[in-house]
Design an enzyme around this catalytic site. Structure first.
Site, short mmCIF file in Angstrom:
data_model
loop_
_atom_site.label_atom_id
_atom_site.label_comp_id
_atom_site.label_asym_id
_atom_site.label_seq_id
_atom_site.Cartn_x
_atom_site.Cartn_y
_atom_site.Cartn_z
N CYS A 97 -2.38 8.58 3.18
CA CYS A 97 -2.33 8.17 1.92
C CYS A 97 -3.46 8.44 0.98
O CYS A 97 -3.48 8.61 -0.08
CB CYS A 97 -1.63 6.98 1.65
N GLU A 111 0.88 -1.08 0.06
CA GLU A 111 -0.09 0.12 0.12
C GLU A 111 0.91 1.13 0.05
O GLU A 111 1.77 1.57 0.81
CB GLU A 111 -0.78 0.08 1.23
C1 UN1 Z 1 -7.96 6.19 6.17
O1 UN1 Z 1 -8.07 7.22 5.30
O2 UN1 Z 1 -8.66 6.08 7.39
O3 UN1 Z 1 -1.42 5.27 5.28
C2 UN1 Z 1 -6.78 5.33 6.42
C3 UN1 Z 1 -2.59 5.58 5.17
C4 UN1 Z 1 -3.48 4.46 4.58
C5 UN1 Z 1 -4.65 4.32 5.70
C6 UN1 Z 1 -5.61 5.52 5.43
N1 UN1 Z 1 -2.88 3.45 4.48
O4 UN1 Z 1 -2.56 6.84 5.14
#
Ligand code: UN1
Length: 479
Positions: free
Chosen positions: A283, A249
């Site tokens: 993200c 991710e």
């Molecule tokens: C969210 O938007 O609730 O690293 C989670 C990050 C993502 C998770 C976002 N993997 O921001």
């Protein structure tokens, strides 16, 4: 007075100290807190992987009910400890206290959800095309899982990797970010008291080399990673060499479309939440406001008055809306990225390099009239920075939305059912948000993106099983 915390690795149920190799300070007030941690070497990585391997058979012998109980216990402990853990997250990473509490409770619910999934790991049974025979499908542990996690959700992301790994019978070697290692150690301590076999979760600390060693370690079966695109690529290459399964991710340059028929108050709420809360360090954050020209001036005016009213300050103060960036290094990087956008001739209508702030604080920054070719539309800026792209109608908005190589989260504000439906079909993203911010996801639904944002099976919810298990197909002919 500065509080000093010295951290250790956690391998085979024991604390393993080492020479301090990295430091993290409270990014809002460096004198408040100083955290130091060691760097795992190759021998310790090998020991952690061996400990995890041994724990898998013990976990199988213990049975699914014991595992479910342990995960539920960890969830309860997290809920009971919410105040202490949230304060640590706020002081270590700069996340606001409200968001930090929300995150701890979310992690607790994730452990609770996967306690249930432990018991719901049902297989399948088919009739065979061969008369009298049957075909069975079982979902068995993938093995030793390496988890590499970032600092921006220092408890929730480890939870949504470690909890499903354990639920489906795996063991874990976990390398948290050096920026959130004290929070990681607090979670590790709670997991260690959960009643799982010793070695089920091992934690290796470090600021770079440890992660590389883990990604290249012999005898791991899977790597789950959340972090930057550049590190994700290195993990992918390391894993590809030995054909280890990966779940990556990475970033997003997420867009929020605002159509002419949008409720503008809701659109501005979504924009503020998506772009500036958590100081933009998600993200799933919104970095592009893709706004129909007929409403763009009104949208911008309301947005700017709301941005001006955001309280920036101490993350431990419940009145604070925007805390600091997590580290001086992040501040430097974001300052450089913003300066580069400014140098290209795009104008910041608030924030930008004209505003100086103390420590790791960075001002919410909005660029207007961003050209479609601008780096702002193509490169992730992990901070409270967004650009407005003025567009002409729905088709034009979709074209701008889909014009970079990422595809994590996409949003639209509209009152048209037709446009909402079309958006779901045409947005190139793993997650579509309609009249909601691009950031902020539920823990029981699949999470992940497409294109350059993600690789491998989805995280979270029931979908998590596909990464953490192998499928076994058995054919049986009764005699
Ligand atoms: C969210 O938007 O609730 O690293 C989670 C990050 C993502 C998770 C976002 N993997 O921001």
């Amino acid at each position: 007075m500065t509080e000093n915390i010295l951290l250790s690795h956690h391998v085979r149920g024991r604390a393993v100290p080492g020479v301090a190799a990295f430091t993290q300070h409270n990014p809002a007030a460096p004198v408040d807190l100083r955290i130091e941690g060691p760097e795992a070497d190759a021998a310790l990585v090998a020991e952690a992987v061996a400990a995890a391997r041994e724990a898998i058979s013990e976990s199988e012998a213990g049975g699914i009910e014991a595992r479910a109980d342990a995960l539920a216990r960890i969830g309860r402990r997290l809920t009971g400890d919410v105040e202490r853990l949230a304060r640590l997250i706020a002081r270590e990473t700069g996340k606001t206290i409200g968001d930090s509490k929300g995150e701890v409770l979310r992690a607790a619910r994730i452990f609770d959800f996967f306690a249930g999934e432990t018991l719901r790991n049902v297989g399948e049974r088919f009739a065979s095309t061969r008369r009298g025979a049957t075909v069975e499908v079982d979902f068995v542990p993938a093995g030793v899982v390496a988890a590499i996690t970032p600092w921006n959700f220092p408890i929730a992301i480890p939870a949504w990797k470690i909890a499903p790994a354990l639920a489906f019978g795996n063991a874990v070697v976990w390398k948290p970010s050096e920026t959130s290692s004290a929070t990681a150690a607090a979670l590790m301590a709670i997991i260690a008291e959960g009643g799982l076999p010793v070695g089920s979760v091992n934690m290796l600390l470090g600021a770079g080399e440890a992660g590389t060693l883990l990604a290249h370690a012999a005898d791991i079966d899977a790597i789950t990673f959340t972090g930057s695109v550049a590190t994700g690529e290195r993990v992918r290459f390391a894993a590809a060499k030995r054909a280890v399964r990966t779940q990556l991710e990475m970033g997003g340059v997420n867009g929020l479309i605002v159509l002419a028929d949008a409720n503008l108050d809701i659109a501005v709420d979504c924009a503020i939440n998506g772009a500036f809360l958590a100081a933009g360090q998600r993200c799933t954050a919104t970095s592009r406001f893709i706004v129909d020209h007929s409403v763009s001036d009104r949208f911008l005016e309301t947005l700017l008055s709301r941005v001006a009213a955001l309280t920036i300050g101490d993350p431990c103060d419940p009145a604070t809306a925007v805390g600091p960036l997590a580290t001086p290094r992040q501040k430097k990087l974001i300052s450089q990225q913003v300066a580069s956008v400014e140098a290209s001739g795009v104008k910041a209508v608030c924030g930008g390099s004209a505003v100086e702030m103390a420590h790791c604080f960075y001002p919410p920054t909005v660029f207007d009239n961003v050209p479609r070719t601008s780096e702002l539309g193509h490169q992730e800026i992990f901070g409270p920075v967004a650009g407005m792209f003025r567009v002409d109608g729905f088709d034009d908005a979709i074209e701008v939305l889909n014009s970079n190589r990422f595809g994590l989260s996409a949003g639209i504000c509209t009152s048209s059912l037709l446009h909402a439906e079309e958006f779901k079909r045409r947005a190139r993203a793993g997650m579509q948000m309609i009249n909601l911010p691009t950031a902020g996801v539920d823990y029981h639904a699949p999470f992940g993106g497409v294109a350059a944002s993600s690789l491998g099976p989805r995280e979270q919810g029931r979908a998590a099983r596909s990464f953490y298990t192998n499928i076994k197909t058995s054919y049986q002919q009764p005699l």
